[in-house]
Design an enzyme around this catalytic site. Structure first.
Site, PDB file in Angstrom:
ATOM      1  N   TYR A  73     -14.912   4.471   2.204  1.00 48.75           N
ATOM      2  CA  TYR A  73     -15.330   3.269   2.896  1.00 48.75           C
ATOM      3  C   TYR A  73     -16.747   3.030   2.811  1.00 48.75           C
ATOM      4  O   TYR A  73     -17.380   2.192   2.625  1.00 48.75           O
ATOM      5  CB  TYR A  73     -14.770   3.185   4.312  1.00 48.75           C
ATOM      6  CG  TYR A  73     -13.220   2.838   4.606  1.00 48.75           C
ATOM      7  CD1 TYR A  73     -12.293   3.726   4.355  1.00 48.75           C
ATOM      8  CD2 TYR A  73     -12.917   1.488   4.417  1.00 48.75           C
ATOM      9  CE1 TYR A  73     -10.692   3.186   4.223  1.00 48.75           C
ATOM     10  CE2 TYR A  73     -11.605   0.739   4.426  1.00 48.75           C
ATOM     11  CZ  TYR A  73     -10.706   1.646   4.249  1.00 48.75           C
ATOM     12  OH  TYR A  73      -9.410   1.380   4.317  1.00 48.75           O
ATOM     13  N   HIS A 126      -7.305  -8.465   8.303  1.00 48.29           N
ATOM     14  CA  HIS A 126      -7.301  -7.303   8.156  1.00 48.29           C
ATOM     15  C   HIS A 126      -8.836  -6.395   8.621  1.00 48.29           C
ATOM     16  O   HIS A 126      -8.958  -5.253   8.110  1.00 48.29           O
ATOM     17  CB  HIS A 126      -7.305  -7.109   6.572  1.00 48.29           C
ATOM     18  CG  HIS A 126      -6.049  -7.615   6.085  1.00 48.29           C
ATOM     19  ND1 HIS A 126      -5.852  -7.895   4.688  1.00 48.29           N
ATOM     20  CD2 HIS A 126      -4.929  -7.989   6.607  1.00 48.29           C
ATOM     21  CE1 HIS A 126      -4.693  -8.399   4.649  1.00 48.29           C
ATOM     22  NE2 HIS A 126      -4.057  -8.302   5.795  1.00 48.29           N
TER      23      HIS A 126
HETATM   24  C1  BV8 Z   1       2.037  -4.882   8.716  1.00 44.23           C
HETATM   25  C2  BV8 Z   1      -7.757  -3.792   4.985  1.00 44.23           C
HETATM   26  C3  BV8 Z   1       3.920  -4.612  10.293  1.00 44.23           C
HETATM   27  C4  BV8 Z   1      -7.966  -2.291   4.459  1.00 44.23           C
HETATM   28  C5  BV8 Z   1      -5.726  -4.345   3.630  1.00 44.23           C
HETATM   29  C6  BV8 Z   1       6.033  -0.336   4.078  1.00 44.23           C
HETATM   30  C7  BV8 Z   1       5.420   0.276   5.273  1.00 44.23           C
HETATM   31  C8  BV8 Z   1       4.633  -0.485   6.104  1.00 44.23           C
HETATM   32  C9  BV8 Z   1       4.356  -1.985   5.615  1.00 44.23           C
HETATM   33  C10 BV8 Z   1       4.876  -2.408   4.650  1.00 44.23           C
HETATM   34  C11 BV8 Z   1       5.684  -1.591   3.807  1.00 44.23           C
HETATM   35  N1  BV8 Z   1       6.158  -2.572   2.775  1.00 44.23           N
HETATM   36  C12 BV8 Z   1       5.570  -3.538   3.006  1.00 44.23           C
HETATM   37  C13 BV8 Z   1       4.969  -3.472   4.063  1.00 44.23           C
HETATM   38  C14 BV8 Z   1       4.238  -4.673   4.537  1.00 44.23           C
HETATM   39  C15 BV8 Z   1       2.484  -4.273   4.122  1.00 44.23           C
HETATM   40  C16 BV8 Z   1       2.445  -4.903   2.818  1.00 44.23           C
HETATM   41  O1  BV8 Z   1       2.482  -6.165   2.642  1.00 44.23           O
HETATM   42  N2  BV8 Z   1       2.441  -4.342   1.689  1.00 44.23           N
HETATM   43  C17 BV8 Z   1       2.555  -4.793   0.193  1.00 44.23           C
HETATM   44  C18 BV8 Z   1       1.431  -3.978  -0.384  1.00 44.23           C
HETATM   45  C19 BV8 Z   1       3.794  -4.840  -0.342  1.00 44.23           C
HETATM   46  N3  BV8 Z   1       1.786  -4.991   5.078  1.00 44.23           N
HETATM   47  C20 BV8 Z   1       1.165  -4.376   5.962  1.00 44.23           C
HETATM   48  O2  BV8 Z   1       1.376  -3.107   6.238  1.00 44.23           O
HETATM   49  C21 BV8 Z   1       0.449  -5.189   6.943  1.00 44.23           C
HETATM   50  N4  BV8 Z   1       0.996  -4.627   8.179  1.00 44.23           N
HETATM   51  O3  BV8 Z   1       2.935  -5.453   7.943  1.00 44.23           O
HETATM   52  O4  BV8 Z   1       2.351  -4.474  10.176  1.00 44.23           O
HETATM   53  C22 BV8 Z   1       4.762  -3.472  10.030  1.00 44.23           C
HETATM   54  C23 BV8 Z   1       3.902  -2.305  10.579  1.00 44.23           C
HETATM   55  C24 BV8 Z   1       4.923  -0.856  10.050  1.00 44.23           C
HETATM   56  C25 BV8 Z   1       6.105  -1.072   9.233  1.00 44.23           C
HETATM   57  C26 BV8 Z   1       6.217  -2.296   8.629  1.00 44.23           C
HETATM   58  C27 BV8 Z   1       5.553  -3.436   9.014  1.00 44.23           C
HETATM   59  C28 BV8 Z   1      -1.150  -4.766   6.932  1.00 44.23           C
HETATM   60  C29 BV8 Z   1      -1.503  -5.033   5.724  1.00 44.23           C
HETATM   61  C30 BV8 Z   1      -3.187  -5.105   5.763  1.00 44.23           C
HETATM   62  C31 BV8 Z   1      -3.648  -3.804   4.688  1.00 44.23           C
HETATM   63  N5  BV8 Z   1      -5.029  -3.945   4.700  1.00 44.23           N
HETATM   64  N6  BV8 Z   1      -6.982  -4.291   3.876  1.00 44.23           N
HETATM   65  C32 BV8 Z   1      -9.088  -2.252   3.216  1.00 44.23           C
HETATM   66  O5  BV8 Z   1      -9.260  -3.215   2.799  1.00 44.23           O
HETATM   67  O6  BV8 Z   1      -9.447  -1.161   2.913  1.00 44.23           O
HETATM   68  S1  BV8 Z   1      -4.892  -5.120   2.439  1.00 44.23           S
HETATM   69  C33 BV8 Z   1      -6.001  -5.353   1.350  1.00 44.23           C
HETATM   70  O7  BV8 Z   1      -5.116  -6.192   0.438  1.00 44.23           O
HETATM   71  C34 BV8 Z   1      -7.160  -6.260   1.197  1.00 44.23           C
HETATM   72  O8  BV8 Z   1      -7.326  -6.979   2.696  1.00 44.23           O
HETATM   73  C35 BV8 Z   1      -6.985  -7.440   0.262  1.00 44.23           C
HETATM   74  O9  BV8 Z   1      -7.640  -8.557   0.619  1.00 44.23           O
HETATM   75  C36 BV8 Z   1      -5.646  -7.511   0.525  1.00 44.23           C
HETATM   76  C37 BV8 Z   1      -4.794  -8.578  -0.295  1.00 44.23           C
HETATM   77  O10 BV8 Z   1      -5.322  -8.321  -1.631  1.00 44.23           O
HETATM   78  P1  BV8 Z   1      -5.785  -9.369  -2.469  1.00 44.23           P
HETATM   79  O11 BV8 Z   1      -6.896  -9.996  -1.574  1.00 44.23           O
HETATM   80  O12 BV8 Z   1      -4.793 -10.554  -3.011  1.00 44.23           O
HETATM   81  O13 BV8 Z   1      -6.623  -8.819  -3.449  1.00 44.23           O
HETATM   82  P2  BV8 Z   1      -5.895  -8.393  -4.999  1.00 44.23           P
HETATM   83  O14 BV8 Z   1      -6.725  -7.654  -5.602  1.00 44.23           O
HETATM   84  O15 BV8 Z   1      -4.517  -7.915  -4.850  1.00 44.23           O
HETATM   85  O16 BV8 Z   1      -5.773  -9.491  -5.588  1.00 44.23           O
HETATM   86  C38 BV8 Z   1      -7.002 -10.369  -6.087  1.00 44.23           C
HETATM   87  C39 BV8 Z   1      -6.595 -11.938  -6.456  1.00 44.23           C
HETATM   88  O17 BV8 Z   1      -7.756 -12.615  -6.748  1.00 44.23           O
HETATM   89  C40 BV8 Z   1      -5.790 -11.560  -7.873  1.00 44.23           C
HETATM   90  O18 BV8 Z   1      -4.692 -12.694  -7.615  1.00 44.23           O
HETATM   91  C41 BV8 Z   1      -6.717 -12.122  -8.967  1.00 44.23           C
HETATM   92  O19 BV8 Z   1      -6.093 -12.966  -9.842  1.00 44.23           O
HETATM   93  C42 BV8 Z   1      -7.575 -13.053  -8.064  1.00 44.23           C
HETATM   94  N7  BV8 Z   1      -8.910 -13.354  -8.779  1.00 44.23           N
HETATM   95  C43 BV8 Z   1      -9.774 -12.384  -9.231  1.00 44.23           C
HETATM   96  N8  BV8 Z   1     -10.980 -12.673  -9.523  1.00 44.23           N
HETATM   97  C44 BV8 Z   1     -11.135 -14.115  -9.120  1.00 44.23           C
HETATM   98  C45 BV8 Z   1      -9.752 -14.485  -8.720  1.00 44.23           C
HETATM   99  N9  BV8 Z   1      -9.464 -15.592  -8.244  1.00 44.23           N
HETATM  100  C46 BV8 Z   1     -10.307 -16.588  -8.273  1.00 44.23           C
HETATM  101  N10 BV8 Z   1     -11.563 -16.390  -8.594  1.00 44.23           N
HETATM  102  C47 BV8 Z   1     -11.926 -15.183  -8.984  1.00 44.23           C
HETATM  103  N11 BV8 Z   1     -13.199 -15.090  -9.396  1.00 44.23           N
END
Ligand code: BV8
Length: 261
Positions: A73, A126
């Protein structure tokens, strides 16, 4: 979705936005990419490439190796402190100024670039990279101004560690912030989903929620996303082009769109 002449889709989205009384915008890491902030899944470069972001951005990962996660971080903070908001951030801030109270900006990003561009009342689903908090319940001596100089810093009395003020995987999102974001998605005329892969929930669920409520959903991204199927329109291109083109009427004239379909 079949390709349509670029001007049709873009002009249609511009009309939707121009007619909207309430605009909700959900942003992800892609909005900050043009500023030089690696997207969440690209953030692992160099030394950090050996680690999975999901392992680093979790309470378990932090408890297993607080020093390593804390340094990750600090690395990201140093990188973000050296960059500036880009045209996408500024277009959102400018539109919001021109339409007081009409935009609800919801972000998954923790970099603070929306706020540095002038956006206010940003719903940070987040958390905030620039805010630390205590890992465990505090003792009477826990004071953020009186810390050891370790990595992470700690309370000199009880050893309680400081942790980044972000929401880690497996942690609940701040309830009021999420509720306000969901209310905005339900009530808006148009939801713009910008620069997010749409795989992290409950944030990505805002698009389905808006759709279920009969709201217009537009995805703006450089690549296909999990939310394209929920969208009424998809604008394929960088947010630094698509957001000014959609939001700022004098922008985009003669714009050579990557592709709008
Ligand atoms: C929750 C802060 C209830 C930290 C982040 C198993 C156990 C526990 C939970 C889960 C589980 N399975 C699923 C879950 C739910 C989980 C989840 O969704 N997992 C995913 C991976 C499947 N969610 C959670 O855990 C959330 N809490 O559900 O609580 C709970 C509790 C316990 C048990 C069950 C449920 C909490 C989620 C928050 C995580 N923290 N960030 C840090 O930053 O260090 S998330 C992190 O990912 C960032 O915040 C980021 O913003 C976020 C999402 O990613 P994106 O923003 O989409 O970024 P990414 O790189 O993926 O994509 C970029 C995009 O931009 C691409 O599409 C690309 O094409 C595009 N792009 C690139 N360049 C450009 C562009 N677009 C336009 N212009 C450009 N120039």
């Amino acid at each position: 979705m079949t390709a349509s002449p670029p001007e049709t889709t873009l002009d249609t989205v511009r009309t939707w936005v121009a007619q909207a009384e309430r605009l909700c915008v959900l942003t992800g890491a892609g909005v900050s990419a043009a500023s030089g902030v690696p997207t969440f899944r690209d953030a692992q470069t160099g030394y950090w490439a050996q680690f999975r972001a999901e392992d680093m951005a979790s309470a378990a990962g932090f408890r297993a190796n607080p020093g390593r996660v804390w340094q990750w971080y600090q690395h990201r903070k140093a990188l973000i402190a050296a960059v500036q908001p880009n045209a996408a951030h500024h277009a959102l801030a400018q539109w919001s100024l021109q339409h007081p109270g009409a935009m609800t900006l919801v972000t998954q990003n923790v970099d603070g670039l929306h706020q540095r561009a002038g956006s206010t009342d940003v719903l940070c689903l987040h958390g905030d990279l620039w805010q630390d908090r205590w890992l465990n319940p505090t003792c009477p001596q826990c004071n953020a101004d009186v810390l050891t100089d370790g990595e992470p810093p700690a309370c000199p009395c009880c050893g309680n560690l400081r942790r980044p003020g972000v929401v880690w995987f497996g942690e609940m999102l701040p309830g009021r912030v999420l509720a306000n974001a969901q209310a905005a998605a339900e009530a808006c005329d148009v939801l713009l989903v910008v620069g997010t892969a749409g795989v992290v929930y409950p944030a990505a669920g805002l698009a389905q929620l808006a759709r279920r409520c009969g709201r217009r959903v537009v995805v703006l991204n450089t690549a296909a996303t999990d939310l394209d199927s929920v969208a009424d329109a998809v604008l394929r291109g960088p947010a630094t082009s698509s957001l000014p083109a959609v939001l700022l009427s004098d922008e985009g004239e003669g714009l050579q769109p990557a592709v709008w379909y």
